[in-house]
Write an enzyme that holds these catalytic residues in place. Sequence first.
Site, mmCIF file in Angstrom:
data_model
loop_
_atom_site.group_PDB
_atom_site.id
_atom_site.type_symbol
_atom_site.label_atom_id
_atom_site.label_comp_id
_atom_site.label_asym_id
_atom_site.label_seq_id
_atom_site.Cartn_x
_atom_site.Cartn_y
_atom_site.Cartn_z
ATOM 1 N N GLY A 1 0.790 -1.236 0.066
ATOM 2 C CA GLY A 1 0.050 -0.088 0.141
ATOM 3 C C GLY A 1 1.097 1.239 0.001
ATOM 4 N N CYS A 2 0.440 2.083 0.699
ATOM 5 C CA CYS A 2 1.241 3.560 0.602
ATOM 6 C C CYS A 2 2.687 3.356 1.174
ATOM 7 C CB CYS A 2 0.397 4.542 1.583
ATOM 8 S SG CYS A 2 1.284 6.065 1.703
ATOM 9 N N PHE A 3 3.605 3.610 0.405
ATOM 10 C CA PHE A 3 4.897 3.425 0.761
ATOM 11 C C PHE A 3 5.346 4.422 2.012
ATOM 12 C CE2 PHE A 3 6.311 5.771 -3.273
ATOM 13 C CZ PHE A 3 5.793 6.998 -2.770
ATOM 14 N N TRP A 4 4.616 5.329 2.226
ATOM 15 C CA TRP A 4 4.835 6.133 3.344
ATOM 16 C C TRP A 4 4.869 5.290 5.075
ATOM 17 C CZ3 TRP A 4 1.105 10.964 3.057
ATOM 18 C CH2 TRP A 4 1.661 11.574 2.036
#
Length: 175
Positions: free
Chosen positions: A12-15
Site C-alpha cells: 500500500g502507501c509506501f510512507w
Amino acid sequence: MSQLQKATFAGGCFWCMVKPFDSYDGIESVVSGYTGGHTENPTYKEVCSETTGHFEAVEITYDPERFSYEKLLELYWQQIDPTDPGGQFHDRGNSYRTAIFYHNDEQRLLAEQSKKELAESEKFSKPIATLLLEAKPFYPAETYHQDYYKKNAFHYNLYRKGSGRADFIDKHWGQ
C-alpha cells in the site's frame, strides 16, 4: 563480511512501509519507490494514474547475517492486510496492492513458505491475496516521499491512523 542483499515489498502507501523496517540493526536502508510496471523512471503522478503498472513499494538493503529474510517477511506481513486484493485500507487501486518481489530463488521459496504458513494459521478468514512476483527494476520515489514519517511526523501519524492501518495492525498483531 557478508554481502548486502535487497528485499522489495509492496504494502500500500509506501510512507507506511518505511518506518517498520527502518530502525533494525542489519537493515542498511529503506527506500520508497515504484516497481513491477512497464514505465521507466515513473513519477508519483504517473503511478497514481494507474497507467504504469507499478506498485508503490519499498526496497530494503539488508545484511542477511544480521537480519534474515525470514525476519523481513515476518515483519512485512504484520504491516498489511494480506487479504485485500484491491489496495490497502483507504488507498485503492493496483498501485496500492500488496506484493513480495523476490530477487532470487531462495527469496521466492521463503516467500512462498511464509505465505503458506500465514494462510494455514487461520489468522484471517479470507484468502491471502498478496502477490509473489519476480523483482523488476526499482525506481526511487521523489525526494519528498523518502523518510516521510521522519520529515512529516504529524501528517504521517494522522494518515496511518485515519487510513485504518494502525487499528488493523493493532487488532491482528497487537502492535
